[in-house]
Design an enzyme around this catalytic site. Structure first.
Site, PDB file in Angstrom:
ATOM      1  N   ARG A 211       0.847  -1.187   0.000  1.00 12.60           N
ATOM      2  CA  ARG A 211       0.000   0.000   0.000  1.00 12.60           C
ATOM      3  C   ARG A 211       0.885   1.240   0.000  1.00 12.60           C
ATOM      4  O   ARG A 211       2.012   1.225   0.472  1.00 12.60           O
ATOM      5  CB  ARG A 211      -0.920   0.006   1.224  1.00 12.60           C
ATOM      6  CG  ARG A 211      -1.868  -1.183   1.290  1.00 12.60           C
ATOM      7  CD  ARG A 211      -2.686  -1.167   2.565  1.00 12.60           C
ATOM      8  NE  ARG A 211      -3.591  -2.319   2.632  1.00 12.60           N
ATOM      9  CZ  ARG A 211      -3.266  -3.505   3.131  1.00 12.60           C
ATOM     10  NH1 ARG A 211      -2.038  -3.691   3.634  1.00 12.60           N
ATOM     11  NH2 ARG A 211      -4.135  -4.494   3.154  1.00 12.60           N
ATOM     12  N   LYS A 234      -2.245  -2.564   7.616  1.00 18.87           N
ATOM     13  CA  LYS A 234      -3.691  -2.531   7.831  1.00 18.87           C
ATOM     14  C   LYS A 234      -4.160  -3.773   8.588  1.00 18.87           C
ATOM     15  O   LYS A 234      -5.042  -3.697   9.447  1.00 18.87           O
ATOM     16  CB  LYS A 234      -4.411  -2.433   6.484  1.00 18.87           C
ATOM     17  CG  LYS A 234      -5.916  -2.308   6.582  1.00 18.87           C
ATOM     18  CD  LYS A 234      -6.530  -2.177   5.202  1.00 18.87           C
ATOM     19  CE  LYS A 234      -8.047  -2.091   5.281  1.00 18.87           C
ATOM     20  NZ  LYS A 234      -8.660  -1.983   3.921  1.00 18.87           N
ATOM     21  N   HIS A 284      -4.164   3.076  -4.924  1.00 17.06           N
ATOM     22  CA  HIS A 284      -4.410   1.641  -4.738  1.00 17.06           C
ATOM     23  C   HIS A 284      -4.333   0.879  -6.054  1.00 17.06           C
ATOM     24  O   HIS A 284      -4.221  -0.346  -6.063  1.00 17.06           O
ATOM     25  CB  HIS A 284      -5.782   1.421  -4.095  1.00 17.06           C
ATOM     26  CG  HIS A 284      -5.807   0.271  -3.133  1.00 17.06           C
ATOM     27  ND1 HIS A 284      -5.046   0.249  -1.984  1.00 17.06           N
ATOM     28  CD2 HIS A 284      -6.482  -0.910  -3.159  1.00 17.06           C
ATOM     29  CE1 HIS A 284      -5.267  -0.887  -1.334  1.00 17.06           C
ATOM     30  NE2 HIS A 284      -6.117  -1.607  -2.028  1.00 17.06           N
ATOM     31  N   ARG A 287      -1.310  -1.381  -6.243  1.00 22.63           N
ATOM     32  CA  ARG A 287      -1.448  -2.682  -5.568  1.00 22.63           C
ATOM     33  C   ARG A 287      -2.251  -3.648  -6.438  1.00 22.63           C
ATOM     34  O   ARG A 287      -1.888  -4.817  -6.589  1.00 22.63           O
ATOM     35  CB  ARG A 287      -2.133  -2.466  -4.222  1.00 22.63           C
ATOM     36  CG  ARG A 287      -2.272  -3.703  -3.333  1.00 22.63           C
ATOM     37  CD  ARG A 287      -2.706  -3.234  -1.955  1.00 22.63           C
ATOM     38  NE  ARG A 287      -3.200  -4.286  -1.084  1.00 22.63           N
ATOM     39  CZ  ARG A 287      -2.445  -5.021  -0.280  1.00 22.63           C
ATOM     40  NH1 ARG A 287      -1.136  -4.841  -0.267  1.00 22.63           N
ATOM     41  NH2 ARG A 287      -2.969  -5.933   0.516  1.00 22.63           N
ATOM     42  N   HIS A 310      -3.210 -10.432   3.052  1.00 21.95           N
ATOM     43  CA  HIS A 310      -4.642 -10.611   3.290  1.00 21.95           C
ATOM     44  C   HIS A 310      -4.864 -11.695   4.346  1.00 21.95           C
ATOM     45  O   HIS A 310      -4.297 -12.779   4.256  1.00 21.95           O
ATOM     46  CB  HIS A 310      -5.357 -11.029   1.999  1.00 21.95           C
ATOM     47  CG  HIS A 310      -5.439  -9.945   0.988  1.00 21.95           C
ATOM     48  ND1 HIS A 310      -5.589 -10.177  -0.365  1.00 21.95           N
ATOM     49  CD2 HIS A 310      -5.388  -8.594   1.123  1.00 21.95           C
ATOM     50  CE1 HIS A 310      -5.630  -9.031  -1.010  1.00 21.95           C
ATOM     51  NE2 HIS A 310      -5.516  -8.053  -0.133  1.00 21.95           N
ATOM     52  N   TYR A 319      -8.482 -11.762  -7.551  1.00 22.71           N
ATOM     53  CA  TYR A 319      -7.487 -11.731  -8.638  1.00 22.71           C
ATOM     54  C   TYR A 319      -7.361 -13.080  -9.348  1.00 22.71           C
ATOM     55  O   TYR A 319      -6.593 -13.195 -10.296  1.00 22.71           O
ATOM     56  CB  TYR A 319      -6.125 -11.321  -8.076  1.00 22.71           C
ATOM     57  CG  TYR A 319      -6.140 -10.004  -7.344  1.00 22.71           C
ATOM     58  CD1 TYR A 319      -6.188  -8.804  -8.045  1.00 22.71           C
ATOM     59  CD2 TYR A 319      -6.124  -9.950  -5.953  1.00 22.71           C
ATOM     60  CE1 TYR A 319      -6.212  -7.588  -7.381  1.00 22.71           C
ATOM     61  CE2 TYR A 319      -6.143  -8.743  -5.276  1.00 22.71           C
ATOM     62  CZ  TYR A 319      -6.191  -7.562  -5.995  1.00 22.71           C
ATOM     63  OH  TYR A 319      -6.218  -6.356  -5.333  1.00 22.71           O
TER      64      TYR A 319
END
Length: 346
Positions: A211, A234, A284, A287, A310, A319
């Site tokens: 990020r 995050k 973003h 990313r 994640h 994806y």
């Protein structure tokens, strides 16, 4: 309710049915077992006779929000932002007695928010601004989390008033990513109209899937030979991503100096490069671009999950369709695959 042993050797049972300011029930017993049995009896009485039980919870929603912030919310990364949003919700609902809040109240509140009819006590522009269903869903999740957390902490015993309310269905958002030609144009624009730091941040984002803020706040201590360890992420978990030797040498050459803020410059160079992006997907897109190309080049979805950090594989699965052989079985295994007109070329 409490049981304690007296100096005389007897056991004292003490109970305040309506709190410390109410009537007190005291009774002495010869043995602790008798006192415990009486305590169980009084608990059963309280269940069958509500007026002997706990006092009615008359706390306002604002009091619960303040308590939640003190006991839990203050530990969040975006603690001030979250508290501000909860205060807006509280004001829009009229700061009711929390125990009286119902699903009907929330349904009418969100309808008024969608119509821009909520007066939150702030500036005129905010009072009449309409919000999206996505914003309503976020508010729903924030307030529901307050009740859930207080329940876990033993500070709320009633049902969560938002527990069984469904959020609005949301269409999947467009996920933009850059083509090789766009990447070249972007880096050229960064070099010509931006600065070296902007170019380096963009290159690190495209090389690691990090990020923007994770790269912009990079420190020398996060670098090791041909790797970057991202911290304060995050997901609140550190992750280490390999990088090329040339990129590592460029970062080391900075000698730990902090990057200058250049977020707004990125917005400018994307326009100069002729790149149009969906609303809310400015930096973003870097990313998304890393993840998309990683899968298009034959990458493994589990490895991608670890690189991006994640916690839920379902987020990374967005994806999966970029993989070269994604759902190719639809061609080979469909009911027409064996007919002459639909044979797959060898």
């Amino acid at each position: 309710m409490s049981i304690r042993k007296l100096p005389s050797g007897k056991w004292l049972f003490e109970y305040y049915p309506n709190g410390r300011d109410g009537k007190r029930v005291r009774k002495q017993f010869t043995t602790k077992g008798e006192a415990v049995s009486y305590e169980q009896y009084m608990e059963e009485q309280a269940k069958s006779k509500p007026w002997l039980g706990e006092k009615e919870d008359r706390r306002k929603l604002s009091e619960l929000i303040d308590l939640w912030y003190k006991l839990h919310g203050c530990s969040l990364n975006d603690k001030k932002g979250r508290l501000g949003k909860l205060n807006i919700i509280c004001s829009g609902l009229g700061d009711p007695i929390a125990a009286s809040l119902t699903a009907k109240d929330w349904a009418h509140y969100r309808d008024q928010r969608l119509q821009g009819a909520i007066d939150n006590g702030y500036s005129t522009s905010l009072e009449t601004r309409k919000v999206s269903t996505g914003t309503i869903n976020c508010e729903h999740a924030f307030l529901r989390a307050v009740f859930n957390e207080l329940k876990r902490l033993g500070e709320w015993s009633l049902p969560n008033p938002l527990e069984n309310i469904r959020e609005f269905d949301q269409p999947e958002r467009e996920m933009a990513w850059l083509t090789p030609d766009q990447i070249t144009r972007l880096l050229t624009a960064c070099a010509k109209h931006g600065n070296d730091e902007l170019t380096l941040i963009v290159r690190v984002c495209l090389s690691t899937g990090a990020r923007w803020n994770e790269v912009a706040k990079l420190k020398a201590s996060q670098l090791s030979p041909y790797k970057i360890t991202f911290i304060n992420t995050k997901g609140k978990k550190n992750r280490t991503v390999p990088i090329t030797e040339p990129l590592y040498q460029e970062l080391i050459a900075r000698e730990g100096k902090a990057f200058q803020p250049c977020y707004k410059q990125f917005y400018r160079v994307t326009r100069l490069a002729g790149i149009e992006l969906p609303e809310g997907q400015m930096t973003h897109v870097l990313r998304h671009t890393f993840a998309s190309h990683f899968m298009m080049n034959g990458g493994n979805i589990i490895v991608l999950q670890r690189i991006l950090g994640h916690s839920d594989i379902r987020i990374t699965m967005r994806y999966a369709h970029f993989a070269p052989d994604h759902l190719d079985d639809a061609i080979h295994l469909n009911p027409l695959a064996k007919t002459s007109g639909d044979k797959v070329a060898a």
